[in-house]
Design an enzyme around this catalytic site. Structure first.
Site, short mmCIF file in Angstrom:
data_model
loop_
_atom_site.label_atom_id
_atom_site.label_comp_id
_atom_site.label_asym_id
_atom_site.label_seq_id
_atom_site.Cartn_x
_atom_site.Cartn_y
_atom_site.Cartn_z
N GLU B 213 0.85 -1.21 -0.09
CA GLU B 213 0.02 -0.11 -0.09
C GLU B 213 0.73 1.22 0.17
O GLU B 213 1.92 1.04 0.24
CB GLU B 213 -1.07 0.04 1.12
CG GLU B 213 -0.52 -0.25 2.61
CD GLU B 213 -1.52 -0.35 3.64
OE1 GLU B 213 -1.55 0.34 4.48
OE2 GLU B 213 -2.07 -1.40 3.56
N HIS B 252 -3.84 5.09 9.95
CA HIS B 252 -2.87 5.45 11.36
C HIS B 252 -1.31 5.53 10.87
O HIS B 252 -0.59 5.81 11.70
CB HIS B 252 -3.14 4.71 12.50
CG HIS B 252 -3.03 3.22 12.26
ND1 HIS B 252 -1.94 2.55 12.35
CD2 HIS B 252 -3.85 2.25 11.60
CE1 HIS B 252 -1.90 1.22 11.78
NE2 HIS B 252 -3.19 1.19 11.53
#
Lengths: 375, 293
Positions: B213, B252
């Protein structure tokens, strides 16, 4: 979580790092008092958490009281990246000989901390890395024992400073490390770090970012974590959800940042526009899901909601219950496309079906349906 | 006959730390149902009880005394206590520690990962779905329905996306040799390069799938490694976040400076440059694999 500049400066000056003399001001009167106390030229710095303050015109210099009043009138009306400027830090203007860069942060590949230093202060670190890699050095900091003694020696040499300044460099490094140990800082940045005309090292700006995961051990900082957030972001955060507002009309709720981003990508590939990123994380309860779905149901820009959950530690029955109770609480008529698969998925689909919500098991079909409904 | 699966194989004997918690108990049952040999659990203060027939001990030390065959631990304890739980497992001599817990403070992660490396032990995670060698066993929380025994090695930074891609691979009939979640946090124990090397040396693995990612530089580092070593097994990749707007922090883990790397394009270019095929939809991977295998 980011601290305001004035808070960051308060902490590092307690550690013995030199910062400009300054006062916080929230009104013209307070600015006036500050300018009088400081005497001479001042810098007026908007105290905001987001955005690039310098480029947005959030920092002003003033030679006279009148100039300071005029500038602060404008600044106190400003918004920077959507954030209202409510306070100014009024500081003495420092005569600068040289601007340097020094930061302590995480070095992912080395699984350690690192000190980054550059002779080009005032430049953003991303710029430094891309354009001036030769003007940058990185010194590894052991996560248990902290910066090695040689670090300050190397820095004095690299910055080409006089040897007398080594104790000051050491103080700055020590302060950064204390912030890691005592506050779980993930970034401490002195930028610019000025070598003043009188030969002192003065931190003109200090940025401190605290690791959000550590806040349970810093109770005093906990309320501060909500500053600078939009209402929706604050609600999401309170319920342990990760939320980012985007510009489209398809509300997206998934479990896991990777799957959420992948779902956004697919919506775009299918010709739709995501309204948001909303990650419920791993193992979310039905209450968390309910609050997340409510956020999307009550967002006027959202036309269709796409829930995509692949249950692992997250249970599909909890997700289904959350979706149903959000719908009944809000009483909304927005179409909700649900894709549920993985742990307890047949129970979850049963719960949805009972209330007339169709659940897909194929991601492709769910995305295509949501995009179609949003047209 | 022994399988050649990596990290989790027939010899794997599991300790569950935090076994009496909601997630610990639930997934202990699912692991046992899958055929994993879960031999003991630990929750301080709950020693003497049992969960789904698995005896619970007060400490890793007493669990290991009774069950010296334990070589792998899976950690479900809350983030506040995870550092201590991992240090306890390492001190007791456990070889592989799989840390499921999400939200562990970064400094704690740095300390536990470095401690394990200095002792030559393996940490999987933190913030990982764990490891599954389909048909052999799973030490993790992944839904077993997405996996089937086969020849594709999967390594991923994202939990749920791993299930998505693996299910597609199962559906086309190829299956997986082992699936490893390295964890979604900025600092992890095993990284892409180490797991990739394990798959290169694993006889059961014919092709490797990387699931990444945006953010960080783990994919770029893997690309560098493959470029140096040469492509030894067909390697395919899917990277999430192609359309994520720049400057926004998605989730996060994205905040830490990334040295100018970390965009979707930088990862795609680096990987393609190293001979890795990069795809834009999770299901394109399984189709491409069919053409290769």
């Amino acid at each position: 979580m980011k601290l305001y500049e004035y808070e960051a400066k308060e902490i590092v000056s307690k550690h013995g790092v030199k910062v400009p003399r300054g006062f916080l001001a929230a009104s013209i009167n307070e600015v006036r008092d500050a300018v009088k106390k400081l005497g001479g030229e001042v810098v007026l710095k908007s105290q905001v958490l987001l955005g690039r303050r310098g480029i947005s015109g959030g920092i002003r210099f003033a030679k006279t009281l009148k100039e300071a009043e005029e500038a602060s009138l404008e600044l106190l009306k400003m918004r920077i990246s959507g954030e209202e400027v409510k306070q100014l830090l009024v500081e003495e203007r420092i005569c600068v000989d040289k601007e340097l860069y020094l930061a302590l942060t995480i070095d992912r590949p080395r699984r350690a901390y690192a000190i980054l230093a550059s002779t080009l202060g005032g430049v953003e670190v991303e710029e430094l890395v891309k354009r001036y890699p030769n003007a940058l050095i990185k010194i590894t900091v052991d996560p248990v024992t902290g910066p090695a003694l040689f670090t300050s020696r190397w820095l004095v040499e690299f910055y080409n400073l006089s040897k007398d300044l080594e104790p000051q460099v050491l103080k700055i490094i020590d302060s950064a490390w204390r912030l890691v140990v005592e506050y779980d800082a993930e970034l401490v940045e002195f930028n610019p770090l000025a070598l003043s005309c009188s030969g002192e090292l003065i931190a003109l700006d200090v940025k401190i970012v605290i690791d959000d995961n550590s806040l349970y051990r810093h109770r005093g900082l906990m309320d501060k974590a909500y500053r600078g957030l939009s209402d929706a972001e604050a609600i999401a955060k309170r319920h342990g959800l990760s939320y980012v507002e985007l510009s489209g009309n398809i509300g997206i709720l998934c479990n896991g940042a990777g799957l959420t981003m992948a779902t956004m990508d697919l919506v775009k590939i299918y010709g739709g526009e995501p309204a948001n990123f909303l990650d419920i994380g791993g193992g979310a309860s039905s209450d968390q899901v309910r609050e997340g779905v409510k956020l999307l149901l009550t967002n006027p820009r959202v036309k269709v909601i796409l829930v995509n959950v692949f249950g692992g530690i997250t249970r599909c029955d909890e997700v289904a219950e959350g979706v149903i109770s959000a719908i009944s609480e809000v009483g909304s008529v927005k179409p909700i496309v649900v894709r549920l698969i993985g742990t307890n998925d047949s129970i979850g689909r049963g719960i949805l079906m009972e209330k007339g919500v169709k659940a897909f098991s194929s991601l492709r079909e769910a995305v295509a349906t949501a995009v179609e409904l949003a047209r | 006959m022994k399988s050649t699966a990596i990290l989790v194989n027939e010899d794997t004997r599991v300790l569950v730390q935090g076994i009496t918690g909601r997630q610990g108990a639930f997934h202990t049952k699912l692991m046992i149902d899958y055929g994993t040999k879960v031999v003991a659990g630990v929750t301080p203060g709950k020693g003497g009880s049992s969960i789904h027939g698995v005896p619970v001990y007060n400490s890793v030390l007493s669990a290991l005394r009774k069950h010296p065959e334990i070589n792998t631990s899976i950690v479900f304890v809350p983030a506040q206590y995870s550092l201590d739980a991992v240090l306890e497992a390492l001190e007791a001599g456990i070889e592989i520690v799989v840390v499921i817990t999400e939200g562990i403070p970064l400094r704690d992660e740095l300390i536990l990962v470095n401690k394990a490396r200095s002792m030559d032990r393996t940490i999987v995670g933190p913030n990982t779905p764990g490891v599954i060698s389909p048909g052999v066993g799973k030490v993790g929380i992944m839904p077993s329905q997405a996996f089937s025994r086969g020849v594709i090695g999967v390594v991923s930074r994202s939990g749920t996306l791993t299930y998505e891609v693996s299910m597609e691979i199962s559906e086309v009939g190829l299956g997986q040799s082992t699936v490893v979640g390295i964890g979604g946090d900025p600092v992890t124990g095993l990284d892409f390069v180490e797991v990739y090397e394990m798959f290169i040396n694993d006889l059961a693995t014919k092709a490797i799938v990387i699931i990444g990612e945006i953010g960080g530089d783990a994919e770029e580092r893997l690309a560098d490694h493959i470029k140096r070593s040469g492509v030894e097994k067909p390697t395919l990749a899917y990277i999430a976040g192609m359309t994520a707007p720049p400057g926004k922090r998605m989730g996060h883990a994205g905040a830490i400076i990334s040295m100018g790397l970390g965009t979707w394009d930088s990862k795609r270019k680096a990987l393609e440059n190293a001979g890795v095929m990069v795809f834009k939809a999770p299901w394109e991977i399984s189709r491409a694999l069919l053409n290769i295998i």
